[in-house]
Scaffold this active site. Structure first.
Site, PDB file in Angstrom:
ATOM      1  N   ASN A   9      27.200 -30.856  17.355  1.00  0.00           N
ATOM      2  CA  ASN A   9      26.900 -31.068  18.775  1.00  0.00           C
ATOM      3  C   ASN A   9      25.463 -30.597  19.000  1.00  0.00           C
ATOM      4  O   ASN A   9      25.215 -29.406  19.137  1.00  0.00           O
ATOM      5  CB  ASN A   9      27.890 -30.262  19.634  1.00  0.00           C
ATOM      6  N   TRP A  10      24.564 -31.550  19.035  1.00  0.00           N
ATOM      7  CA  TRP A  10      23.137 -31.198  19.145  1.00  0.00           C
ATOM      8  C   TRP A  10      22.747 -30.772  20.566  1.00  0.00           C
ATOM      9  O   TRP A  10      21.634 -30.296  20.782  1.00  0.00           O
ATOM     10  CB  TRP A  10      22.272 -32.392  18.744  1.00  0.00           C
ATOM     11  N   LYS A  11      23.633 -30.997  21.513  1.00  0.00           N
ATOM     12  CA  LYS A  11      23.318 -30.699  22.915  1.00  0.00           C
ATOM     13  C   LYS A  11      22.002 -31.405  23.300  1.00  0.00           C
ATOM     14  O   LYS A  11      21.780 -32.514  22.842  1.00  0.00           O
ATOM     15  CB  LYS A  11      23.296 -29.187  23.135  1.00  0.00           C
ATOM     16  N   HIS A  87      33.158 -30.420  27.510  1.00  0.00           N
ATOM     17  CA  HIS A  87      32.495 -29.243  26.949  1.00  0.00           C
ATOM     18  C   HIS A  87      32.280 -28.195  28.053  1.00  0.00           C
ATOM     19  O   HIS A  87      32.008 -28.558  29.200  1.00  0.00           O
ATOM     20  CB  HIS A  87      31.154 -29.647  26.323  1.00  0.00           C
ATOM     21  N   GLU A  89      29.884 -26.426  28.759  1.00  0.00           N
ATOM     22  CA  GLU A  89      28.582 -26.514  29.445  1.00  0.00           C
ATOM     23  C   GLU A  89      28.603 -27.589  30.530  1.00  0.00           C
ATOM     24  O   GLU A  89      27.888 -27.487  31.524  1.00  0.00           O
ATOM     25  CB  GLU A  89      27.465 -26.767  28.415  1.00  0.00           C
ATOM     26  N   GLU A 158      37.216 -23.924  21.926  1.00  0.00           N
ATOM     27  CA  GLU A 158      35.941 -23.210  21.964  1.00  0.00           C
ATOM     28  C   GLU A 158      36.010 -22.109  23.016  1.00  0.00           C
ATOM     29  O   GLU A 158      35.800 -22.387  24.217  1.00  0.00           O
ATOM     30  CB  GLU A 158      34.800 -24.158  22.346  1.00  0.00           C
ATOM     31  N   GLY A 167      25.485 -15.763  25.561  1.00  0.00           N
ATOM     32  CA  GLY A 167      24.834 -14.521  25.950  1.00  0.00           C
ATOM     33  C   GLY A 167      25.674 -13.274  25.713  1.00  0.00           C
ATOM     34  O   GLY A 167      25.202 -12.169  25.905  1.00  0.00           O
ATOM     35  N   SER A 198      29.859 -20.336  17.645  1.00  0.00           N
ATOM     36  CA  SER A 198      29.086 -19.531  16.685  1.00  0.00           C
ATOM     37  C   SER A 198      29.514 -19.742  15.236  1.00  0.00           C
ATOM     38  O   SER A 198      29.533 -18.799  14.450  1.00  0.00           O
ATOM     39  CB  SER A 198      29.176 -18.043  17.030  1.00  0.00           C
ATOM     40  N   GLY A 219      27.362 -26.077  17.162  1.00  0.00           N
ATOM     41  CA  GLY A 219      26.236 -26.300  18.056  1.00  0.00           C
ATOM     42  C   GLY A 219      24.930 -25.887  17.386  1.00  0.00           C
ATOM     43  O   GLY A 219      24.358 -26.615  16.573  1.00  0.00           O
ATOM     44  N   GLY A 220      24.470 -24.679  17.710  1.00  0.00           N
ATOM     45  CA  GLY A 220      23.172 -24.198  17.257  1.00  0.00           C
ATOM     46  C   GLY A 220      22.895 -24.396  15.770  1.00  0.00           C
ATOM     47  O   GLY A 220      21.813 -24.863  15.395  1.00  0.00           O
TER      48      GLY A 220
HETATM   49  P1  PGA Z   1      27.514 -22.931  18.962  1.00  0.00           P
HETATM   50  O1  PGA Z   1      27.978 -24.041  19.998  1.00  0.00           O
HETATM   51  O2  PGA Z   1      27.938 -23.372  17.591  1.00  0.00           O
HETATM   52  O3  PGA Z   1      26.048 -22.845  19.116  1.00  0.00           O
HETATM   53  O4  PGA Z   1      28.219 -21.652  19.360  1.00  0.00           O
HETATM   54  C1  PGA Z   1      29.210 -24.674  19.898  1.00  0.00           C
HETATM   55  C2  PGA Z   1      29.415 -25.562  21.084  1.00  0.00           C
HETATM   56  O5  PGA Z   1      29.011 -25.197  22.202  1.00  0.00           O
HETATM   57  O6  PGA Z   1      29.975 -26.670  20.950  1.00  0.00           O
END
Ligand code: PGA
Length: 238
Positions: A9-11, A87, A89, A158, A167, A198, A219-220
């Site tokens: 998930n590149w966001k 998601h 977000e 998640e 954070g 994470s 994600g990251g």
């Molecule tokens: P993260 O993000 O791997 O950076 O924790 C996962 C996600 O939000 O899908």
């Protein structure tokens, strides 16, 4: 052969098509789903040989006067195989369970498989695992209301507080994530469950080794090719 599914998930990254196409090429392996921003779907998709293309969101109408939205038919046309829906977000920006439910139904009608994200906030988890389970079950019930055929639905568990950019600096343990996956599978027989929050090359194997976990949503760490390749390798070793 990669038995587990690893979703990138590149966001809202990277910021250029050139960087997106390059990154995708470096992590183009079987069992991988790459979810770039909408703007890069076509070019990234055109370069993929082994990985599948995914999207990060979708609208619930097929076409019409909905400024700024993307239709499930457009995703299908771009050869998108998976779409992330709900998601945290997006939920934080005001997306409700009702909207998520409509998006799921529209996507399933058009074709792309759904990756439905659920997960509890920190305040709920602090009340204990059973509070977290009820929270997640309520989300699943509302989001999947009226969706009787769930063959093309995957759930990504998640915990919001475990997402790298939340954070909190906290991470979930593979044991507890594995238990939540089992709980979700008991509540929705036959459903496949991914874990997200994470995930890195260091912990990927310990998460995906759980038989109840079908893979991971990353994600990251999916934005760094070398790191993401290690995650793919770790998952393939399971
Ligand atoms: P993260 O993000 O791997 O950076 O924790 C996962 C996600 O939000 O899908």
């Amino acid at each position: 052969m990669n038995k587990k599914l690893i979703v990138a998930n590149w966001k809202m990254n990277p910021t250029t098509e050139k960087a997106a196409v390059l990154l995708a090429k470096q992590v183009d392996f079987k069992g991988v789903v790459i979810c770039p921003p909408f703007e890069f779907l076509n070019r990234v998709g055109a370069g993929l040989k082994k990985a599948s293309l995914g999207a990060q969101d979708v609208f619930w109408k097929e076409q019409g006067a909905f400024t700024g939205e993307i239709s499930p038919l457009m995703l299908k046309d771009a050869d998108v195989k998976y779409v992330i829906i709900g998601h945290s977000e997006r939920r934080a920006l005001g997306e409700t369970d009702e909207m998520i439910n409509l998006k799921i139904k529209a996507s399933l009608r058009a074709g792309p498989k759904v990756i439905l994200c659920v997960g509890e906030p920190l305040a709920v988890r602090r009340r204990g695992l059973s509070a977290a389970r009820s929270f997640v079950l309520n989300q699943l019930k509302s989001d999947l209301r009226g969706v009787s055929d769930r063959r093309n639905v995957l759930v990504a568990y998640e915990p919001i507080w475990a997402i790298s950019t939340s954070g909190t600096g906290l991470t979930d343990t593979p044991e507890k994530a594995g238990q939540m996956a089992e709980y979700i599978k008991k509540s929705l027989p036959g459903i496949k469950v991914l874990y997200g929050g994470s995930v890195t090359s260091k912990n990927a194997a310990s998460f995906v080794k759980y038989p109840g976990l079908y893979g991971a949503l990353v994600g990251g760490a999916s934005l760094r090719a070398a790191e993401f390749k290690k995650i793919i390798k770790a998952a393939a070793g399971q």
